[in-house]
Design a protein around this motif. Structure first.
Motif, PDB file in Angstrom:
ATOM      1  N   SER A   8       0.819  -1.224   0.000  1.00 23.15           N
ATOM      2  CA  SER A   8       0.000   0.000   0.000  1.00 23.15           C
ATOM      3  C   SER A   8       0.850   1.270   0.000  1.00 23.15           C
ATOM      4  N   HIS A  33      -3.905  -0.625  -6.754  1.00 23.91           N
ATOM      5  CA  HIS A  33      -5.273  -0.376  -6.300  1.00 23.91           C
ATOM      6  C   HIS A  33      -5.583   1.115  -6.322  1.00 23.91           C
ATOM      7  N   THR A  34      -4.847   1.922  -5.569  1.00 28.13           N
ATOM      8  CA  THR A  34      -5.108   3.357  -5.581  1.00 28.13           C
ATOM      9  C   THR A  34      -4.531   3.991  -6.847  1.00 28.13           C
ATOM     10  N   TYR A  54      -5.244  -2.909 -14.718  1.00 34.45           N
ATOM     11  CA  TYR A  54      -5.632  -2.152 -13.523  1.00 34.45           C
ATOM     12  C   TYR A  54      -7.128  -2.310 -13.282  1.00 34.45           C
ATOM     13  N   THR A  56      -9.189  -1.110 -10.526  1.00 34.07           N
ATOM     14  CA  THR A  56      -9.965  -0.231  -9.665  1.00 34.07           C
ATOM     15  C   THR A  56     -10.668   0.855 -10.468  1.00 34.07           C
ATOM     16  N   SER A 235     -14.070  -4.277  -6.941  1.00 34.35           N
ATOM     17  CA  SER A 235     -12.691  -4.436  -7.426  1.00 34.35           C
ATOM     18  C   SER A 235     -12.329  -5.903  -7.593  1.00 34.35           C
TER      19      SER A 235
END
Length: 338
Positions: A8, A33-34, A54, A56, A235
């Protein structure tokens, strides 16, 4: 399969992406994710010619020849949502709140245009740092703002703290609903369903979808992880179906190179748990079906609005989809540098 943990942390994501692409010579990576993590690794994929899948939903304003985007963009998540809030819920004064990084800020930019176009107004646009857990002051601002709806772009653990403080200060989703772009089944379970019941989220996929394909997906996922109560969410579903689109691209081209995958995946479709999806031939984003769910006391959503079919992804919806935006996908240019 080679697995790396980005922890993260955008810097760690970049280090792991370099290892995978340069040292391990991987052509395809499923990950991030972000938006912060995606932005951190994007230059590596573009310089080295590898492909990133990707999953998300994200803020748009990007189109790279080296990324397949299987999550929703703003026109698939806000284009249906803001008009519905104004017309069906009768809300006219929006308090916009988010975590302080690119996704919430860009989603707010799109939202403001839609709010004003609908004859409503936004009374505040506020941000707290990622992971922020002390929400008393912000919730009090919401109480005193005169807003009749909260548009939440809050992400991560902060969602849990926010919703709990919202209810603990005596606010009600019946009178002042939180309408979120991020809150999913995962966060609802973590905070306790009683804190979210009556609030809303806009996603292309909800676990509650009552279709044979989704029921089968849930059963197989629970068997796979060995947990009969495991939760599916947006997701997870997008990460699942993008692997099948990748497989079909390789079958179409009979080649595993990044260039072959990029060309082979254009126009590929798949019957996903949330319905039919398709990779747009021009911008490499995914056609998806917009939906709005209202959270119930059992932690699941009730779908209260649903498009009849998937719609085209418009990653530059805030500025209008132009020939220049489409050109960058065909030419291989990085649109963020245009």
């Amino acid at each position: 399969v080679i697995v790396e943990d980005g922890a993260s942390d955008p810097k760690t994501y970049a280090e792991k992406a370099q290892k995978l692409v340069i040292k391990d010579r991987v052509n395809t990576v499923f990950g991030c994710h972000t938006s912060a993590s995606r932005k951190a690794v994007l230059p590596i994929f573009e310089r080295r010619g590898a492909m990133l899948f990707y999953q998300t939903h994200y803020e748009g304003f990007e189109c790279s020849q080296n990324v397949i985007y299987s999550g929703a963009v703003p026109n698939q998540q806000l284009g249906n949502y803001i008009p519905w809030i104004i017309e069906k819920l009768g809300k006219k004064k929006f308090f916009i709140v988010g975590s302080n990084y690119v996704y919430p800020r860009e989603m707010a930019k799109v939202s403001k245009g839609l709010i004003e176009a609908g004859g409503a107004q936004w009374v505040a646009d506020e941000y707290l740092e990622l992971g922020h857990s002390e929400w008393a002051v912000m919730v009090n601002k919401i109480k005193e703002s005169g807003a009749d709806v909260v548009l939440s772009n809050v992400v991560g653990d902060s969602i849990i703290s926010f919703y709990r403080e919202f209810i603990n200060q005596g606010l009600s989703h019946a009178d002042l609903p939180i309408c979120a772009t991020v809150t999913s089944e995962i966060e609802i379970a973590a905070m306790g369903p009683e804190y979210a019941a009556g609030s809303y989220t806009s996603f292309p996929y909800f676990m509650s979808l009552d279709t044979p394909a989704n029921k089968s997906f849930i059963e197989r996922y629970r068997a796979f992880v060995g947990d009969p109560a495991a939760t599916t969410y947006h997701s997870l579903e997008a990460a699942y179906f993008q692997v099948f689109l990748w497989k079909q691209a390789i079958e179409a081209s009979q080649d595993i190179s990044a260039e072959a995958i990029r060309e082979g995946i254009r126009g590929q479709s798949y019957a996903a748990p949330g319905g039919m999806v398709k990779i747009d031939e021009d911008n490499l984003h995914c056609w998806l079906t917009p939906r709005i769910g209202q959270w119930q006391a059992d932690g699941q959503s009730k779908v209260v609005n649903e498009y009849p079919e998937p719609i085209k992804p418009l990653p530059y919806a805030a500025y209008g989809e132009t020939a220049d935006n489409l050109f960058c996908t065909r030419s291989g240019l990085d649109s963020s540098k245009l």
